[in-house]
Design a protein around this motif. Structure first.
Motif, PDB file in Angstrom:
ATOM      1  N   ALA A  24      -0.660   0.290   7.774  1.00  0.00           N
ATOM      2  CA  ALA A  24      -0.605   1.751   7.722  1.00  0.00           C
ATOM      3  C   ALA A  24      -0.323   2.349   9.093  1.00  0.00           C
ATOM      4  O   ALA A  24      -0.776   3.452   9.401  1.00  0.00           O
ATOM      5  CB  ALA A  24      -1.914   2.295   7.151  1.00  0.00           C
ATOM      6  N   ARG A  25       0.425   1.616   9.914  1.00  0.00           N
ATOM      7  CA  ARG A  25       0.767   2.178  11.224  1.00  0.00           C
ATOM      8  C   ARG A  25       1.553   3.468  11.024  1.00  0.00           C
ATOM      9  O   ARG A  25       2.306   3.597  10.064  1.00  0.00           O
ATOM     10  CB  ARG A  25       1.580   1.180  12.041  1.00  0.00           C
ATOM     11  CG  ARG A  25       0.701   0.035  12.556  1.00  0.00           C
ATOM     12  CD  ARG A  25       1.476  -0.948  13.365  1.00  0.00           C
ATOM     13  NE  ARG A  25       2.200  -1.858  12.478  1.00  0.00           N
ATOM     14  CZ  ARG A  25       3.027  -2.798  12.914  1.00  0.00           C
ATOM     15  NH1 ARG A  25       3.276  -2.932  14.194  1.00  0.00           N
ATOM     16  NH2 ARG A  25       3.628  -3.601  12.053  1.00  0.00           N
ATOM     17  N   SER A  26       1.358   4.414  11.937  1.00  0.00           N
ATOM     18  CA  SER A  26       1.992   5.714  11.768  1.00  0.00           C
ATOM     19  C   SER A  26       2.636   6.184  13.055  1.00  0.00           C
ATOM     20  O   SER A  26       2.540   5.523  14.086  1.00  0.00           O
ATOM     21  CB  SER A  26       0.955   6.738  11.294  1.00  0.00           C
ATOM     22  OG  SER A  26      -0.084   6.868  12.240  1.00  0.00           O
ATOM     23  N   TYR A  44       3.806  -2.057   3.608  1.00  0.00           N
ATOM     24  CA  TYR A  44       3.745  -0.855   4.436  1.00  0.00           C
ATOM     25  C   TYR A  44       3.461   0.383   3.593  1.00  0.00           C
ATOM     26  O   TYR A  44       4.035   0.557   2.519  1.00  0.00           O
ATOM     27  CB  TYR A  44       5.066  -0.684   5.178  1.00  0.00           C
ATOM     28  CG  TYR A  44       5.114   0.532   6.060  1.00  0.00           C
ATOM     29  CD1 TYR A  44       4.466   0.537   7.287  1.00  0.00           C
ATOM     30  CD2 TYR A  44       5.788   1.676   5.670  1.00  0.00           C
ATOM     31  CE1 TYR A  44       4.498   1.660   8.105  1.00  0.00           C
ATOM     32  CE2 TYR A  44       5.834   2.792   6.482  1.00  0.00           C
ATOM     33  CZ  TYR A  44       5.182   2.781   7.700  1.00  0.00           C
ATOM     34  OH  TYR A  44       5.210   3.886   8.503  1.00  0.00           O
ATOM     35  N   VAL A  45       2.573   1.244   4.097  1.00  0.00           N
ATOM     36  CA  VAL A  45       2.403   2.584   3.529  1.00  0.00           C
ATOM     37  C   VAL A  45       2.622   3.593   4.644  1.00  0.00           C
ATOM     38  O   VAL A  45       2.260   3.358   5.790  1.00  0.00           O
ATOM     39  CB  VAL A  45       1.025   2.811   2.851  1.00  0.00           C
ATOM     40  CG1 VAL A  45       0.846   1.912   1.645  1.00  0.00           C
ATOM     41  CG2 VAL A  45      -0.116   2.678   3.822  1.00  0.00           C
ATOM     42  N   ASP A  46       3.259   4.692   4.300  1.00  0.00           N
ATOM     43  CA  ASP A  46       3.605   5.725   5.256  1.00  0.00           C
ATOM     44  C   ASP A  46       2.636   6.897   5.133  1.00  0.00           C
ATOM     45  O   ASP A  46       2.444   7.429   4.033  1.00  0.00           O
ATOM     46  CB  ASP A  46       5.039   6.187   4.974  1.00  0.00           C
ATOM     47  CG  ASP A  46       5.544   7.165   6.001  1.00  0.00           C
ATOM     48  OD1 ASP A  46       5.193   8.360   5.892  1.00  0.00           O
ATOM     49  OD2 ASP A  46       6.285   6.745   6.904  1.00  0.00           O
ATOM     50  N   ILE A  74       0.382   5.873  -8.848  1.00  0.00           N
ATOM     51  CA  ILE A  74       1.678   5.184  -8.927  1.00  0.00           C
ATOM     52  C   ILE A  74       1.876   4.308  -7.695  1.00  0.00           C
ATOM     53  O   ILE A  74       2.317   3.157  -7.792  1.00  0.00           O
ATOM     54  CB  ILE A  74       2.829   6.203  -9.091  1.00  0.00           C
ATOM     55  CG1 ILE A  74       2.752   6.836 -10.487  1.00  0.00           C
ATOM     56  CG2 ILE A  74       4.182   5.553  -8.857  1.00  0.00           C
ATOM     57  CD1 ILE A  74       3.664   8.039 -10.681  1.00  0.00           C
ATOM     58  N   LEU A  75       1.532   4.840  -6.514  1.00  0.00           N
ATOM     59  CA  LEU A  75       1.633   4.050  -5.278  1.00  0.00           C
ATOM     60  C   LEU A  75       0.771   2.796  -5.379  1.00  0.00           C
ATOM     61  O   LEU A  75       1.232   1.692  -5.053  1.00  0.00           O
ATOM     62  CB  LEU A  75       1.203   4.881  -4.066  1.00  0.00           C
ATOM     63  CG  LEU A  75       1.063   4.109  -2.757  1.00  0.00           C
ATOM     64  CD1 LEU A  75       2.432   3.645  -2.255  1.00  0.00           C
ATOM     65  CD2 LEU A  75       0.352   4.946  -1.709  1.00  0.00           C
ATOM     66  N   ARG A 101      -7.898   6.587   6.524  1.00  0.00           N
ATOM     67  CA  ARG A 101      -7.548   7.520   5.446  1.00  0.00           C
ATOM     68  C   ARG A 101      -7.313   6.747   4.153  1.00  0.00           C
ATOM     69  O   ARG A 101      -7.788   7.144   3.093  1.00  0.00           O
ATOM     70  CB  ARG A 101      -6.301   8.314   5.822  1.00  0.00           C
ATOM     71  CG  ARG A 101      -5.885   9.324   4.743  1.00  0.00           C
ATOM     72  CD  ARG A 101      -4.601  10.036   5.143  1.00  0.00           C
ATOM     73  NE  ARG A 101      -4.162  10.980   4.159  1.00  0.00           N
ATOM     74  CZ  ARG A 101      -4.382  12.298   4.208  1.00  0.00           C
ATOM     75  NH1 ARG A 101      -5.059  12.820   5.212  1.00  0.00           N
ATOM     76  NH2 ARG A 101      -3.924  13.090   3.273  1.00  0.00           N
ATOM     77  N   PHE A 102      -6.549   5.649   4.193  1.00  0.00           N
ATOM     78  CA  PHE A 102      -6.280   4.870   2.983  1.00  0.00           C
ATOM     79  C   PHE A 102      -7.587   4.301   2.424  1.00  0.00           C
ATOM     80  O   PHE A 102      -7.804   4.311   1.210  1.00  0.00           O
ATOM     81  CB  PHE A 102      -5.269   3.768   3.287  1.00  0.00           C
ATOM     82  CG  PHE A 102      -4.681   3.116   2.066  1.00  0.00           C
ATOM     83  CD1 PHE A 102      -3.952   3.852   1.152  1.00  0.00           C
ATOM     84  CD2 PHE A 102      -4.846   1.769   1.839  1.00  0.00           C
ATOM     85  CE1 PHE A 102      -3.399   3.256   0.028  1.00  0.00           C
ATOM     86  CE2 PHE A 102      -4.298   1.153   0.729  1.00  0.00           C
ATOM     87  CZ  PHE A 102      -3.575   1.904  -0.185  1.00  0.00           C
TER      88      PHE A 102
END
Length: 143
Positions: A24-26, A44-46, A74-75, A101-102
């Motif tokens: 989850a790097r941003s 990866y999640v954005d 859905i994600l 956050r995730f």
């Protein structure tokens, strides 16, 4: 508190159980950094696209309002996360940004088997865990 009940997981313990690993790097260039080097098997999640629904005007809803619950579901399905999945998530802010956050979002929908990597991406690198530039394809969960 048993280690499996802890919100944190030590990098050395990541491979001790079957987990879905989330990067989850941003920030600017986060996806490019992910494609270049990430924990082997990670998806990866954005923060801006997956973990929030950006309004046209941040004055209405803030910078990172939560996504619609249906879209979040859905994600999770696309990532192969089911109610029985153990999820490990990391970011490049020592777990204090998108990873937290995730974790919180999963907990908020009742998913309790989720842990944030203590120390984030830097601790994974220091632990010399297997890294990759290959993009894994999740086994999408079916409803």
């Amino acid at each position: 508190m048993a280690p499996s009940d802890s919100p944190l997981i030590q990098p050395k313990d990541i491979n001790s159980r079957k987990s879905i690993i989330i990067d989850a790097r941003s920030g600017p260039g986060a996806y490019e950094r992910f494609k270049t080097n990430h924990l082997e098997g990670a998806f990866y999640v954005d923060l801006d696209e997956d973990l929030s629904k950006k309004p046209r005007d941040p004055a209405y809803g803030g910078r990172h309002p939560l996504p619609d619950l249906k879209d979040f579901g859905i994600l999770l399905g696309k990532l192969g996360i089911t109610p029985t999945s153990h999820v490990v998530v990391y970011d490049d802010k020592s777990g204090a940004n998108a990873a937290a956050r995730f974790w919180w979002m999963l907990r908020a929908v009742g998913h309790t088997s989720v842990q944030v990597v203590d120390g984030g991406f830097d601790s994974i690198v220091r632990e010399k865990l297997p890294m990759s530039s290959s993009l894994s394809v999740p086994n999408a969960a079916t409803p």
